[in-house]
Write a protein that holds these residues in place. Structure first.
Motif, PDB file in Angstrom:
ATOM      1  N   ALA A 195       0.834  -1.200   0.000  1.00 24.37           N
ATOM      2  CA  ALA A 195       0.000   0.000   0.000  1.00 24.37           C
ATOM      3  C   ALA A 195       0.865   1.246   0.000  1.00 24.37           C
ATOM      4  O   ALA A 195       1.954   1.275   0.579  1.00 24.37           O
ATOM      5  CB  ALA A 195      -0.925   0.007   1.216  1.00 24.37           C
ATOM      6  N   ILE A 196       0.354   2.281  -0.668  1.00 18.69           N
ATOM      7  CA  ILE A 196       0.986   3.600  -0.695  1.00 18.69           C
ATOM      8  C   ILE A 196      -0.019   4.609  -0.150  1.00 18.69           C
ATOM      9  O   ILE A 196      -1.194   4.589  -0.530  1.00 18.69           O
ATOM     10  CB  ILE A 196       1.398   3.991  -2.121  1.00 18.69           C
ATOM     11  N   ILE A 197       0.442   5.491   0.716  1.00 15.47           N
ATOM     12  CA  ILE A 197      -0.435   6.481   1.331  1.00 15.47           C
ATOM     13  C   ILE A 197       0.217   7.849   1.249  1.00 15.47           C
ATOM     14  O   ILE A 197       1.400   8.005   1.594  1.00 15.47           O
ATOM     15  CB  ILE A 197      -0.706   6.136   2.811  1.00 15.47           C
ATOM     16  N   GLY A 198      -0.546   8.810   0.794  1.00 13.61           N
ATOM     17  CA  GLY A 198      -0.072  10.180   0.803  1.00 13.61           C
ATOM     18  C   GLY A 198      -0.336  10.809   2.156  1.00 13.61           C
ATOM     19  O   GLY A 198      -1.493  10.973   2.555  1.00 13.61           O
ATOM     20  N   LEU A 199       0.716  11.149   2.881  1.00 10.93           N
ATOM     21  CA  LEU A 199       0.570  11.798   4.187  1.00 10.93           C
ATOM     22  C   LEU A 199       0.409  13.304   4.011  1.00 10.93           C
ATOM     23  O   LEU A 199       0.997  13.902   3.111  1.00 10.93           O
ATOM     24  CB  LEU A 199       1.796  11.532   5.067  1.00 10.93           C
ATOM     25  N   SER A 200      -0.380  13.886   4.898  1.00  7.90           N
ATOM     26  CA  SER A 200      -0.581  15.335   4.844  1.00  7.90           C
ATOM     27  C   SER A 200      -0.199  16.022   6.144  1.00  7.90           C
ATOM     28  O   SER A 200      -0.142  17.247   6.198  1.00  7.90           O
ATOM     29  CB  SER A 200      -2.055  15.633   4.547  1.00  7.90           C
TER      30      SER A 200
ATOM     31  N   VAL B  24       4.121  -1.166   3.483  1.00  7.58           N
ATOM     32  CA  VAL B  24       3.467   0.144   3.441  1.00  7.58           C
ATOM     33  C   VAL B  24       4.502   1.227   3.147  1.00  7.58           C
ATOM     34  O   VAL B  24       5.601   1.227   3.714  1.00  7.58           O
ATOM     35  CB  VAL B  24       2.745   0.448   4.772  1.00  7.58           C
ATOM     36  N   ARG B  25       4.137   2.128   2.257  1.00 11.10           N
ATOM     37  CA  ARG B  25       5.006   3.247   1.891  1.00 11.10           C
ATOM     38  C   ARG B  25       4.233   4.536   2.068  1.00 11.10           C
ATOM     39  O   ARG B  25       3.118   4.675   1.567  1.00 11.10           O
ATOM     40  CB  ARG B  25       5.465   3.104   0.451  1.00 11.10           C
ATOM     41  N   ALA B  26       4.813   5.489   2.783  1.00 12.49           N
ATOM     42  CA  ALA B  26       4.184   6.791   2.997  1.00 12.49           C
ATOM     43  C   ALA B  26       4.939   7.858   2.210  1.00 12.49           C
ATOM     44  O   ALA B  26       6.170   7.836   2.144  1.00 12.49           O
ATOM     45  CB  ALA B  26       4.172   7.141   4.479  1.00 12.49           C
ATOM     46  N   VAL B  27       4.183   8.772   1.618  1.00  6.20           N
ATOM     47  CA  VAL B  27       4.774   9.832   0.814  1.00  6.20           C
ATOM     48  C   VAL B  27       4.224  11.174   1.281  1.00  6.20           C
ATOM     49  O   VAL B  27       3.011  11.382   1.294  1.00  6.20           O
ATOM     50  CB  VAL B  27       4.474   9.634  -0.687  1.00  6.20           C
ATOM     51  N   MET B  28       5.106  12.049   1.678  1.00 10.46           N
ATOM     52  CA  MET B  28       4.733  13.404   2.066  1.00 10.46           C
ATOM     53  C   MET B  28       5.075  14.327   0.906  1.00 10.46           C
ATOM     54  O   MET B  28       6.207  14.311   0.401  1.00 10.46           O
ATOM     55  CB  MET B  28       5.500  13.823   3.321  1.00 10.46           C
ATOM     56  N   MET B  29       4.100  15.141   0.457  1.00  6.52           N
ATOM     57  CA  MET B  29       4.296  15.991  -0.712  1.00  6.52           C
ATOM     58  C   MET B  29       3.994  17.440  -0.348  1.00  6.52           C
ATOM     59  O   MET B  29       2.930  17.981  -0.676  1.00  6.52           O
ATOM     60  CB  MET B  29       3.393  15.491  -1.860  1.00  6.52           C
ATOM     61  N   PRO B  30       4.930  18.080   0.339  1.00  6.49           N
ATOM     62  CA  PRO B  30       4.671  19.440   0.822  1.00  6.49           C
ATOM     63  C   PRO B  30       4.583  20.461  -0.303  1.00  6.49           C
ATOM     64  O   PRO B  30       5.231  20.331  -1.345  1.00  6.49           O
ATOM     65  CB  PRO B  30       5.867  19.719   1.732  1.00  6.49           C
ATOM     66  N   SER B  31       3.745  21.453  -0.061  1.00  8.14           N
ATOM     67  CA  SER B  31       3.641  22.616  -0.943  1.00  8.14           C
ATOM     68  C   SER B  31       4.112  23.838  -0.157  1.00  8.14           C
ATOM     69  O   SER B  31       4.429  23.736   1.035  1.00  8.14           O
ATOM     70  CB  SER B  31       2.186  22.814  -1.378  1.00  8.14           C
TER      71      SER B  31
END
Length: 539
Positions: A279-284, A305-312
């Motif tokens: 599973a892949i989850i976009g963290l906020s 499980v893989r978490a991805v943080m995509m800051p703006s």
């Protein structure tokens, strides 16, 4: 004395060979514990619900072959197995009684549910006759699931001489559903004086989760056996001189434990049975993605499980810090990918087309869609499934972005109200022991925000979640009119606003991923609201 074994196992839809092997394994265990009969769940041979597989003649042929194979391999115990039957061009939801390799009797389900998530009248014809068989000297009646929910089928078997009822079930859970099952079965027992043993399916199937919780009620409606929720189990109950006895008595779960375990099982089976690699989850940095991440880790293990943080540019430092703290506790793979370069590229491409137009939610949605593209690219490359993080409150009012935060393959908390998200997050933190909370307190107490513009909070656009959830529950789950909701004390302005948003967001919900159902009515199979309609609600 007759000893009954109850096989509460996790069948997979369409895995006929695998399901036969599971039943045989349960039969061997039951025999070793001295049982004379093994009771399996509804349609245990093929899994439930098979849906439009039931429109295929070859599916019935395969099921009948699997049933023949099962019968030929069972000795020394009577087996009651659920299966789809085709006979002379007619199709039934059936149960077969197998003894010494022989098909001793067949029961055809009388009451076919066609409400909520059920479509059985689409596939089956109703049976009309009772089935009572003698096993170890006891006259046993057979019922299947919805047969017990209204007077009729249960009483028919008792009139035909049943001393004990054996009930096969595939009853999907919603919160506290197990209590409702005991109540309705108790009503049948009160009317007849005949005790019953209830076997229920366990496991996840698309948006449905079956919680097991099989049980037995004596002639006085007293529970004499209860199996655990959300796990496979083989229960043993003895029937002696009209009385039921068992050493199996699982404790009941709290609402939070029940909801959380349903989510974990739903994720584990959806990903596992579908063959995804993880599973892949976009963290906020927010509570929804934090809870989703915990569920995924508990379901699959941190290594999958893989978490991805995509800051703006609008992402708060607190969001980054809290996400990093969670990752350190959970031990999953973690990546940070700044989306500012992509935002600048989009701006350069679109600025000539947007000339003279003010900034609005368009620019916010672009950020969400950039993130969705990144997550889906990782999914394509790795074979892991993107789990979306939107809750029921947001899905109700369209507080989500098509092809953005809605992009993914499975919506874990799609049927979890925001108010319950908070409760489940605190519950998950109680499971951490000496290691301390996994979800940082900052995530739980800070005002929720999409962080798509400066100083943004959810409450800028929505009523307080306690009010929002109450309105959605009344309108969507209970079918109450806005006038009735206002009369119950909820603010009229909020009711008008939420009902309007709920109606206009239907086109989004139709394009959202399937997600786990834990309430009596989720945005899925049992919510079929027309996208195009001009009905005016009663105010």
């Amino acid at each position: 004395m007759m000893r009954i074994a109850v096989a509460q196992f996790n069948a997979t839809v369409g895995d006929l060979t695998g399901n036969v092997e599971r039943i045989l394994k349960c039969a061997a265990q039951a025999k070793a514990r001295g049982a004379q009969v093994l009771l399996t769940p509804e349609l245990s041979l093929c899994g439930y619900p098979p849906e439009d597989l039931l429109l295929r003649p070859d599916f019935y042929r395969a099921c009948h072959q699997a049933l023949d194979d099962l019968a030929s391999r069972v000795e020394g115990i009577v087996l009651v197995v659920g299966y789809p039957e085709e006979s002379d061009g007619h199709c039934y939801n059936a149960a077969m009684v197998i003894e010494n390799g022989q098909k001793k009797a067949v029961y055809r389900k009388i009451r076919l549910p066609n409400y909520e998530v059920f479509d059985e009248q689409r596939y089956f014809e109703a049976g009309s006759e009772a089935c009572v068989v003698t096993i170890a000297g006891v006259r046993c009646g057979i019922n299947i699931c919805a047969d017990i929910w209204e007077p009729g089928a249960f009483e028919l078997a008792c009139t035909a001489g049943a001393e004990l009822m054996l009930v096969l079930n595939a009853s999907p859970c919603h919160l506290e559903k197990h209590q409702q099952r005991a109540q309705v079965l108790g009503e049948r027992i009160e009317a007849t004086g005949v005790p019953a043993v209830y076997a229920n399916l366990v496991g996840g199937q698309d948006e449905l989760v079956f919680d097991g919780a099989s049980f037995a009620l004596d002639a006085h409606k007293v529970c004499r056996m209860r199996l655990p929720q959300f796990e496979e189990a083989l229960g043993i109950v003895d029937f002696t001189a009209g009385n039921l006895q068992s050493a199996d008595m699982a404790s009941e779960l709290s609402i939070e434990a029940e909801a959380y375990q349903a989510l974990v099982l739903g994720v584990r089976d959806y990903i596992g049975k579908s063959g995804f690699k993880g599973a892949i989850i976009g963290l906020s940095g927010g509570i929804d993605s934090a809870l989703t991440l915990c569920v995924a880790v508990d379901a699959l293990g941190a290594d999958k499980v893989r978490a991805v943080m995509m800051p703006s540019p609008y992402t708060a430092q607190m969001s980054l810090d809290d996400s990093r703290a969670m990752i350190q506790k959970l031990g999953v793979r973690y990546d940070e990918i700044a989306i500012a370069p992509a935002m600048q590229t989009y701006a350069a491409m679109l600025d000539p087309l947007f000339a003279g137009l003010p900034a609005d939610t368009t620019e916010e949605n672009i950020q969400a869609r950039i993130r969705g593209n990144i997550l889906m690219a990782l999914s394509n490359k790795t074979g892991a499934l993107v789990l979306t993080t939107g809750n029921k409150s947001e899905m109700a009012v369209g507080y989500c972005t098509l092809y953005g935060d809605m992009a993914g393959g499975f919506a874990v908390i799609k049927d979890v109200y925001k108010t319950l998200v908070y409760r489940l997050s605190r519950y998950r933190n109680t499971l951490c022991g000496e290691s301390g909370p996994v979800i940082p307190e900052n995530i739980i107490v800070r005002p929720p925000s999409a962080e798509l513009k400066p100083d943004q909070t959810d409450q800028d656009s929505l009523p307080p979640y306690e009010v929002l959830d109450a309105i959605v529950r009344a309108y969507m789950e209970e079918d109450r009119s806005p006038r009735e909701i206002i009369a119950a004390g909820l603010p009229e302005a909020d009711v008008r606003r939420v009902v309007r948003l709920l109606r206009i967001a239907e086109y989004k919900r139709r394009q959202s991923p399937v997600g786990i159902r834990i309430t009596p009515r989720g945005f899925g199979k049992d919510w079929r609201y027309p996208i195009t309609n001009r009905y005016q609600d009663e105010f």
